[in-house]
Design a protein around this motif. Structure first.
Motif, PDB file in Angstrom:
ATOM      1  N   THR A  52       0.760  -1.176   0.051  1.00 11.83           N
ATOM      2  CA  THR A  52       0.010   0.034  -0.054  1.00 11.83           C
ATOM      3  C   THR A  52       0.688   1.192   0.027  1.00 11.83           C
ATOM      4  OG1 THR A  52      -0.015   0.220   2.517  1.00 11.83           O
ATOM      5  CG2 THR A  52      -1.739  -1.195   1.486  1.00 11.83           C
ATOM      6  N   LYS A  56       2.380  -1.035   3.727  1.00 11.58           N
ATOM      7  CA  LYS A  56       1.953  -2.153   4.527  1.00 11.58           C
ATOM      8  C   LYS A  56       1.752  -3.158   3.350  1.00 11.58           C
ATOM      9  CE  LYS A  56      -0.094  -0.192   8.499  1.00 11.58           C
ATOM     10  NZ  LYS A  56      -1.223  -0.295   9.408  1.00 11.58           N
ATOM     11  N   ILE A  58      -0.566  -6.188   1.755  1.00 12.58           N
ATOM     12  CA  ILE A  58      -1.754  -6.714   1.854  1.00 12.58           C
ATOM     13  C   ILE A  58      -1.680  -8.227   1.880  1.00 12.58           C
ATOM     14  CG2 ILE A  58      -4.152  -6.727   0.857  1.00 12.58           C
ATOM     15  CD1 ILE A  58      -3.376  -3.888  -0.131  1.00 12.58           C
ATOM     16  N   GLU A 148      -3.643  -5.816   6.524  1.00 10.79           N
ATOM     17  CA  GLU A 148      -2.584  -5.119   5.980  1.00 10.79           C
ATOM     18  C   GLU A 148      -1.483  -5.089   7.194  1.00 10.79           C
ATOM     19  OE1 GLU A 148      -3.866  -1.342   4.691  1.00 10.79           O
ATOM     20  OE2 GLU A 148      -5.541  -2.198   3.320  1.00 10.79           O
TER      21      GLU A 148
END
Length: 181
Positions: A52, A56, A58, A148
């Motif tokens: 992301t 983070k 996913i 996440e």
């Protein structure tokens, strides 16, 4: 002749399924003796390392019946017949996470269990994700929960064996080695 090649004398198809086919081969070994090999034929698979904008990873959690427990993994799935791995990776990302991307980069491919299966998995990465307003529906028999995690959290999940599969461990090691996050 290939080094240590085992020549097939005969092959018997035992099972043809939706995901795998099983065959038993009688082979001639390099020393001239014969042996039996049980082989799983698999169409191949793809996986995506989605990152992301907040750095983070996913991941998706789903129940794995052969293990009788849930695992947290990078999004992945099998190739459909004659499907391009890149297109399959985008499809799996969309179906499992609700994100899409136009910037997917190939990382590597590897055989998942070469001792008994011919499955080749292709790994891709993207940090250019876009949340979809109307993501496509996944498989009717697939139930996933999206997570996440930071790289540090993912490493802790590996220690706790909540992340416990080869492709996801590879992804975390890859990100760690890159020093990306």
């Amino acid at each position: 002749m290939k080094k240590f090649e085992e020549k097939t004398i005969k092959s018997e198809k035992i099972f043809n399924g939706k995901v795998i086919n099983l065959q038993v081969d009688e082979v001639t070994l390099p020393n001239g003796k014969t042996s039996t090999r049980e082989t799983i034929k698999h169409p191949g698979a793809v996986a995506v390392i989605p990152i992301t904008k907040n750095n983070k990873i996913i991941l998706v959690e789903q129940y794995r019946k052969p293990l009788e427990k849930s695992l947290i993994e990078i999004p992945a799935g099998k190739l459909e017949k004659n499907e391009n791995p890149l297109a399959a990776a985008v499809r799996e990302l969309e179906e499992e996470t609700g994100y899409t991307t136009k910037d997917l980069s190939f990382v590597t491919s590897f055989y998942t269990s070469p001792g008994f299966a011919d499955e080749l998995m292709y790994i891709y990465i993207s940090d250019q994700l876009v949340k979809m307003d109307h993501p496509p529906q996944g498989d009717d028999d697939e139930f996933v929960e999206v997570h996440e995690l930071t790289l540090e959290e993912a490493k802790q999940y590996v220690i706790e064996e909540r992340i416990h599969d080869a492709k996801t461990n590879y992804a975390i090691l890859y990100l760690h080695a890159l020093g990306r996050m």
